[in-house]
Design a protein around this motif. Structure first.
Motif: not given
Length: 364
Positions: A32, A114, A117, A243-244, A247-248, A250-251, A300, A308
């Motif tokens: 991380r 993103q 997808r 960005q967050r 990310r959410s 993409e899950m 990427d 991302g």
């Protein structure tokens, strides 16, 4: 008698298991940390490269200047009328436009890719740039729009087209596959409308429209360039939030809902940002092909597991636009629009991307 003997190996294995667990946690923390470091370092390096290219473009333009002269003029340290005119009035607006258009297209491209997808889901192919082109060509070919600002018409056309696509794609929500298909159909329809409008114009008007449709940095005025610059500055503090949100999404919808994310408002906000950036960039330079498509995947690759990054993709887009514009203006026998160079580079990449995507079973 046997109980202590049996307990001894079990007690001996506990420290080993604890050591393995601690080692796994340490490795995870290290991974991380490296990802965070790379997520910060790569965009910073790319932005620095873009800034250096901008300075070199000013130095090695139509008039050769030294780096000291360029920096002195930009910082206001030295006063030289000829140098100031070249830096601030002649070459400077072109370089600023290339930087801003590249940043906007790169960021918008990775947002769409993103969000939907799909590596092919860039504004070039989902109809937004085509909608802006229809409105701009209408400003040239339709007498009722005579005198209207082409960049303003292009911006309105991109926004209206995106809104229509969103409404057509809505079926209890938006899915990436449906949005991309509708976008491809919209782009084909807009291309047909542009072709029809060109048949209704004079030779001079058609030449002007084709130059705009090819994409050429530097054809807009200071007002349009400043609007795009202000939009980028305003959106910059919101990049971590965007960005967050990506990310959410993409899950997956189910996981995101389980975490309390409001899927459709989040998706709509991201689409709105992507449409805004694409429309403003198209209003400034016309539909510059393939920059939005290429910037995200290149960023990427550089980011690795921290993939991302919106800022990294924007910086790659700025580098592509600066290099392509310099090649189009100074390195070819005849000066050509910037979109000719990006198209020549981007078309082989698109073929490669389609081929590799199909080999991975993702091409549909």
């Amino acid at each position: 008698m046997n109980t202590p003997t049996a307990a001894a190996p079990a007690a001996a294995t506990r420290p080993r298991e604890e050591d393995r667990t601690a080692g796994a946690r340490g490795a995870l923390r290290e991974t991380r940390r490296r990802r965070r470091t790379r997520a910060l370092a790569v965009p910073a390096v790319l932005l620095a490269i873009a800034a250096l290219l901008a300075l070199l473009t000013l130095c090695f333009g139509s008039v050769r200047l030294s780096l000291d002269q360029v920096l002195g003029s930009l910082l206001g340290i030295r006063e030289n009328g000829a140098v100031d005119f070249i830096v601030h009035d002649l070459a400077g607006p072109q370089v600023k436009a290339a930087l801003c258009v590249g940043l906007a297209l790169g960021a918008a491209g990775t947002i769409f890719q993103q969000l939907l997808r799909n590596p092919l889901a860039s504004p070039d192919f989902v109809g937004i740039s085509a909608g802006a082109s229809v409105a701009a060509v209408a400003g040239i070919a339709v007498p009722a729009f005579a005198g209207a600002s082409l960049p303003a018409l292009a911006f309105v056309g991109g926004v209206v087209t995106a809104a229509a696509m969103y409404l057509l794609a809505w079926r209890d929500g938006i899915t990436g596959y449906r949005f991309v298909l509708i976008g491809i159909g919209t782009a084909a329809f807009c291309t047909g409308v542009v072709g029809y409008l060109l048949t209704r114009t004079s030779l001079t008007e058609a030449r002007a429209a084709l130059h705009w449709l090819t994409g050429s940095i530097g054809q807009a005025g200071d007002a349009e360039n400043d609007v795009l610059l202000v939009a980028l500055i305003v959106l910059l503090p919101f990049v971590p939030v965007l960005q967050r949100m990506l990310r959410s999404i993409e899950m997956g919808d189910d996981t995101a809902r389980g975490l309390g994310v409001r899927i459709e408002p989040t998706r709509l906000a991201l689409i709105a940002v992507g449409v805004l950036l694409t429309s403003l960039a198209t209003a400034v330079a016309g539909p510059i092909a393939f920059v939005a498509l290429v910037a995200g995947p290149v960023a990427d690759r550089l980011l690795g597991s921290a993939r991302g990054g919106i800022v990294a993709a924007g910086a790659v887009g700025a580098i592509l636009c600066l290099v392509a514009d310099y090649v189009a203006q100074h390195l070819l026998p005849v000066e050509v629009p910037t979109g000719v160079v990006t198209g020549a580079v981007g078309a082989p990449y698109l073929l490669w991307l389609i081929a590799t995507t199909n080999r991975r079973g993702m091409g549909g």
